[in-house]
Design a protein around this motif. Structure first.
Motif, PDB file in Angstrom:
ATOM      1  N   ASP A  85       0.937  -1.373  -0.050  1.00  0.00           N
ATOM      2  CA  ASP A  85      -0.103  -0.129  -0.176  1.00  0.00           C
ATOM      3  C   ASP A  85       0.897   1.259   0.067  1.00  0.00           C
ATOM      4  O   ASP A  85       1.761   1.365   0.891  1.00  0.00           O
ATOM      5  CB  ASP A  85      -0.843  -0.072   1.441  1.00  0.00           C
ATOM      6  N   LEU A  86       0.886   2.066  -1.055  1.00  0.00           N
ATOM      7  CA  LEU A  86       1.782   3.202  -1.259  1.00  0.00           C
ATOM      8  C   LEU A  86       1.532   4.176  -0.067  1.00  0.00           C
ATOM      9  O   LEU A  86       2.334   5.031   0.344  1.00  0.00           O
ATOM     10  CB  LEU A  86       1.549   3.708  -2.522  1.00  0.00           C
ATOM     11  N   ALA A  87       0.357   4.386   0.214  1.00  0.00           N
ATOM     12  CA  ALA A  87       0.029   5.588   1.329  1.00  0.00           C
ATOM     13  C   ALA A  87       0.749   5.149   2.560  1.00  0.00           C
ATOM     14  O   ALA A  87       1.025   5.871   3.330  1.00  0.00           O
ATOM     15  CB  ALA A  87      -1.471   5.768   1.055  1.00  0.00           C
ATOM     16  N   GLU A  90       8.188   5.865  -6.234  1.00  0.00           N
ATOM     17  CA  GLU A  90       8.014   7.021  -5.418  1.00  0.00           C
ATOM     18  C   GLU A  90       6.975   7.856  -6.348  1.00  0.00           C
ATOM     19  O   GLU A  90       6.152   8.579  -6.213  1.00  0.00           O
ATOM     20  CB  GLU A  90       9.219   8.036  -5.230  1.00  0.00           C
ATOM     21  N   ARG A 112       3.501   6.563  -6.350  1.00  0.00           N
ATOM     22  CA  ARG A 112       2.947   7.254  -4.930  1.00  0.00           C
ATOM     23  C   ARG A 112       2.535   8.741  -5.311  1.00  0.00           C
ATOM     24  O   ARG A 112       1.556   9.444  -4.674  1.00  0.00           O
ATOM     25  CB  ARG A 112       4.106   7.063  -3.926  1.00  0.00           C
ATOM     26  N   ASP A 113       3.600   9.577  -5.909  1.00  0.00           N
ATOM     27  CA  ASP A 113       3.103  10.981  -6.104  1.00  0.00           C
ATOM     28  C   ASP A 113       1.860  10.884  -6.775  1.00  0.00           C
ATOM     29  O   ASP A 113       1.088  12.002  -6.869  1.00  0.00           O
ATOM     30  CB  ASP A 113       4.325  11.545  -6.931  1.00  0.00           C
ATOM     31  N   ASP A 140      -2.400   3.513  -5.709  1.00  0.00           N
ATOM     32  CA  ASP A 140      -2.900   3.135  -4.321  1.00  0.00           C
ATOM     33  C   ASP A 140      -1.931   1.905  -3.973  1.00  0.00           C
ATOM     34  O   ASP A 140      -1.372   2.104  -2.791  1.00  0.00           O
ATOM     35  CB  ASP A 140      -4.139   2.466  -4.028  1.00  0.00           C
ATOM     36  N   ILE A 145       9.940   4.346   2.649  1.00  0.00           N
ATOM     37  CA  ILE A 145       8.688   3.471   2.590  1.00  0.00           C
ATOM     38  C   ILE A 145       9.333   2.231   3.804  1.00  0.00           C
ATOM     39  O   ILE A 145      10.267   1.624   3.497  1.00  0.00           O
ATOM     40  CB  ILE A 145       8.408   2.688   1.462  1.00  0.00           C
TER      41      ILE A 145
END
Ligand code: C2E
Ligand code: MG
Ligand code: MG
Length: 853
Positions: free
Chosen positions: A609-611, A805, A808-809, A813, A846
């Motif tokens: 999960d990137l967040a 990255e 994520r930017d 998700d 992360i």
């Protein structure tokens, strides 16, 4: 008896050379008139040498002149023609009035009696052209003058008695008619080429008739010498005989016509070759109608008509069945006679010699096939009449049947050798072309290229067969545009194409193959959607060791499969890849055994999960580590399993292992989801939802932990059926992901209506997204799209931190890929998860921590 212009012309033997000669000399009309003047001169000369030319042999009052004149006219009017053996014979009873003139008239009144009614008959009834009237009259007068001269000369020798008169009549008539006939034949031979054989044939065929007529005339005279009215006793039965012969003649003519048409149909029908049919039709027609020239204009479906001719055609031929110059003439079921003035009016005359023509449309229920145009016969022969028109009509009907069969045959031949969709040659003619090179290799490098569209089946399945067809046509067009020189392009099957090419060097062939792959792989718009279908190409050189075409084609095929597997676009054949191919073919058998022996394994690849930086689940991926083959990648056997139905067992293996893994997660206190890949065929399996529910229940696993990955393209295969399964799976409470998103051709409106929870962006867009701006745009807009549709967006194929990255930017998700982790075995995964949970990776933004409940 032998009157030019009235007879069915004897077998026309005028060759091309003959008619060309004739044109070089005097015009035929002029020659005919010249001949007539000669005969008129001879007539006058004969008249002067005739003995006792001022008195009749037997004096009578006015009646012989009138009776002779009327009978001449009558018998000329009722002349009829019939065929005896090969000769056309004009049968008339003019010997009877001739005999009357010989005996009861002086020479001059005798000649005069011949003229008036006969001229009327020639002009008004027989519609002879002026030069023919002149010729025929000159001939008849000459014949009569010769008969009179001979009769009187004989009489001088035989004495004045009645019996001498009868004998002289019979002899004079019997001798002069054939004599003039021979003279005329010799004169005509100036035009047609002289032949003693022909004159002999003619005399042999007609002598009996001269004799019968002379005897009849002599009989009439014997009676008339006793008492003029007694002549009727001979004339009446003669007329009776005339009727009988006439009827016989007509019947015979009909039979001959029938026979001729039958023969025509037979000769035209011996072949199915359109060229041969047409040529036979033309040469048969010219013979049957004694025509000067015949043209058959075959209308094609496209382009100008094909023209077959015999003789020189002096008129402009129709350019197609709608040619305005021919309007009204090319009509169904009606042959028409077009006279010269009509030809002139329509502007169709191109050579002075153009006379009348008979025109018939050759057609059948399917429409017009051709026009049969018969141009009037030789100057000396009779003009076309209604019976000729009927004959041409008849021939055209026979011809229609033959042409139709020929056309059908041609189409079948073409279809057998060509592909109906693209019009390209099919396998057989391609093999033939390759075979030619095998037998006689040129100094160049000759290669066979096998081209195959990658994932063509999906286009067919998802967009429908008509889109698939459009794609094939487009591909064929693109390849055609690349061909050089004698290159041959063929469609061998489905999406399989082949090119035979000869180049200076292998490098040139390589260049060409790459160009084909590049051009074939450019985007295509199908149904308003722009799609890309890549192409794989295998190349094999035709070598001296080859015995036939099939060998090089087989090598190119193997190279093509190699190109497909390796996704390299172009591969040349090498011996090593051949050695591996049979192994590939046995994959199916080995796979079946491995499944039965439970030798397939499952690995798991984590999803991040990137967040939050937490691992939220794994994807289960099948693995096959074969004792002999080694590790076989899914790309090589999943397709085989799909095509053979083994996929059901394969999916079950992964499913059961995956659900057990979910159990282990729970048992280990890990709250992780798990995804299993489904294939198209799984979606046809109506019992799948029930089976999954069973596995979940027996392992006591909540359905929402299980996600099913369905590739975009499989959603559209038989949408109503797959849709029903998808709904059932949804009803079980499972989550659903669209896998490899961006590579299929899904319509967004359809996606929106599906109960899916996740979009998985295909890895091909992900790993290039930092270098290829277009890839980034696709990823970005897929993320936006997914969010707009309330879907979770996953990116697969994340191989670097930089990509991670960027994702994520962008707002993606979830990430999956080698950077996060390789797919791992069950135990390794659990180790990895624990390590990840305990390790704190300070330098990384992360921290992948399995969420420990
Ligand atoms: P997929 O479902 O898209 O699976 C992801 C594939 O990408 C996996 O290949 C995985 O090993 C590979 N991958 C993961 N991370 C990276 C990365 O960072 N870079 C690159 N280049 N690749 C990465 P795998 O296991 O070879 O599977 C290939 C495909 O075979 C799968 O694509 C899936 O369509 C099919 N497949 C695999 N297992 C199963 C299965 O159990 N059932 C069915 N029906 N299909 C399966
Ligand atoms: Mg997948
Ligand atoms: Mg994928």
């Amino acid at each position: 008896l032998k009157e030019v212009g009235a007879g069915t012309a004897p077998e026309n033997e005028i060759g091309e050379a003959g008619s060309a000669d004739r044109v070089n000399r005097l015009r035929p009309e002029a020659q005919v008139v010249g001949l007539a003047i000669l005969m008129a001169g001879a007539t006058v000369a004969l008249h002067f040498v005739t003995p006792d030319k001022d008195v009749a042999t037997r004096s009578a009052s006015w009646w012989p002149f009138v009776v002779a004149m009327v009978l001449f006219g009558l018998f000329d009017y009722f002349v009829f023609h019939f065929q005896f053996r090969r000769e056309g014979i004009a049968f008339s009873l003019s010997e009877i009035p001739t005999a009357l003139a010989l005996v009861f008239l002086a020479p001059l009144p005798g000649l005069l009696a011949r003229l008036p009614l006969t001229i009327i008959v020639l002009i008004a009834v027989r519609r002879n052209a002026a030069h023919k009237v002149v010729f025929n009259m000159a001939l008849l007068l000459f014949e009569l003058a010769a008969t009179i001269a001979l009769f009187r000369w004989l009489l001088e020798r035989l004495g004045p008695g009645d019996s001498a008169i009868v004998l002289a009549v019979a002899l004079a008539l019997f001798l002069v008619s054939p004599l003039t006939s021979v003279l005329i034949s010799m004169a005509i031979s100036r035009f047609e080429g002289f032949s003693w054989r022909r004159i002999g044939d003619e005399l042999r065929a007609t002598w009996w008739m001269y004799m019968v007529n002379s005897v009849l005339a002599a009989m009439t005279i014997s009676l008339a010498l006793i008492e003029p009215s007694l002549a009727l006793l001979a004339i009446l039965p003669t007329i009776g005989i005339w009727f009988v012969l006439h009827t016989y003649g007509e019947l015979g003519q009909e039979l001959r016509d029938l026979d001729a048409v039958h023969g025509f149909a037979g000769r035209v029908g011996v072949t199915l070759d359109l060229l041969e049919i047409s040529d036979a039709a033309v040469s048969e027609t010219i013979k049957l109608l004694h025509a000067e020239s015949v043209a058959l204009v075959r209308f094609g479906e496209v382009g100008p008509p094909t023209i077959h001719t015999s003789g020189r055609i002096p008129i402009k031929l129709p350019s197609d069945e709608f040619d305005s110059n021919w309007s009204g003439l090319l009509e169904s079921h009606r042959a028409v006679l077009v006279d010269r003035s009509e030809l002139v009016r329509r502007g169709l005359v191109v050579a002075q010699a153009a006379r009348s023509a008979i025109v018939a449309l050759v057609d059948d229920e399917t429409g017009p096939l051709a026009a049969l145009i018969v141009v009037e016969q030789d100057v000396l022969a009779a003009r076309f009449g209604p019976s000729d028109v009927a004959r041409v009509q008849n021939l055209s009907e026979q011809l229609a049947a033959s042409l139709r069969k020929g056309l059908l045959h041609e189409r079948l031949e073409h279809e057998a050798r060509h592909d109906a969709l693209t019009g390209l040659p099919s396998r057989t003619p391609f093999e033939f072309e390759v075979g030619k090179i095998v037998r006689k290799p040129p100094d160049l490098v000759s290669c066979v290229l096998m081209l195959d569209l990658d994932r063509f089946k999906e286009v067919n399945d998802t967009l429908g067969h008509h889109a698939g067809d459009d794609l094939l046509i487009e591909f064929a067009d693109r390849m055609t545009s690349l061909l050089q020189g004698d290159d041959v392009l063929a469609r061998l099957a489905g999406d399989e194409f082949a090119i035979l090419c000869c180049r200076d060097s292998v490098a040139k062939v390589d260049e060409f193959a790459k160009l084909c792959v590049e051009t074939g792989g450019k985007p295509v718009v199908l149904d308003g959607l722009e799609i890309v279908v890549t192409v794989s190409c295998g190349v094999a050189e035709i070598i001296e060791l080859d015995d036939d075409a099939v060998q090089s084609m087989r090598r190119a095929d193997i190279a093509m499969y190699n190109a497909k597997w390796q996704r390299t676009g172009v591969e040349f054949y090498r011996d090593e890849i051949d050695r591996r191919t049979p192994a590939r073919l046995s994959i199916l058998g080995d796979l079946r055994t491995s499944i039965e022996n439970d030798e397939l394994g499952v690995v798991y690849q984590p999803k991040l999960d990137l967040a939050t930086g937490q691992i939220i689940g794994v994807e289960a991926l099948v693995r096959w580590d074969h004792s002999v083959r080694g590790v076989v990648p899914p790309s090589e056997f999943v397709r085989v399993a799909e095509d053979t139905g083994l996929i059901k067992e394969l999916t079950d293996i992964v499913m059961v292992n995956g659900i057990k893994m979910l159990r282990r997660f729970s048992d280990a206190g890990l709250s992780l989801g798990l995804a299993v890949n489904l294939s198209t065929h799984d979606l046809f399996d109506v019992r799948l939802p029930e089976r999954i529910r069973g596995h979940l229940e027996s392992n006591d696993v909540a359905p929402e932990l299980l996600t099913l990955e369905i590739t975009e393209s499989s959603l559209f295969v038989d949408a109503p059926r797959t849709r029903a399964t998808i709904d059932d799976l949804h009803a079980v409470g499972l989550r659903m992901t669209i896998d490899d998103f961006g590579t299929g051709y899904s319509s967004l409106s359809y996606l929106r209506r599906l109960p899916v929870n996740e979009l998985k962006i295909d890895q091909s867009f992900v790993y290039g997204m930092l270098t290829d701006p277009q890839d980034e745009v696709i990823v970005r807009s897929t993320v936006d799209l997914g969010h707009n549709l309330d879907l979770l967006v996953v990116a697969e194929g994340v191989e670097s931190l930089a990509v991670l990255e960027r994702l994520r930017d962008i707002g993606c998700d979830v990430a999956q890929g080698y950077y996060v982790s390789q797919p791992l075995g069950a135990d390794a995964l659990l180790d990895w998860l624990h390590k990840a949970a305990s390790a704190h990776v300070a330098e990384s933004p992360i921290s992948w921590v399995g969420s420990v409940s």
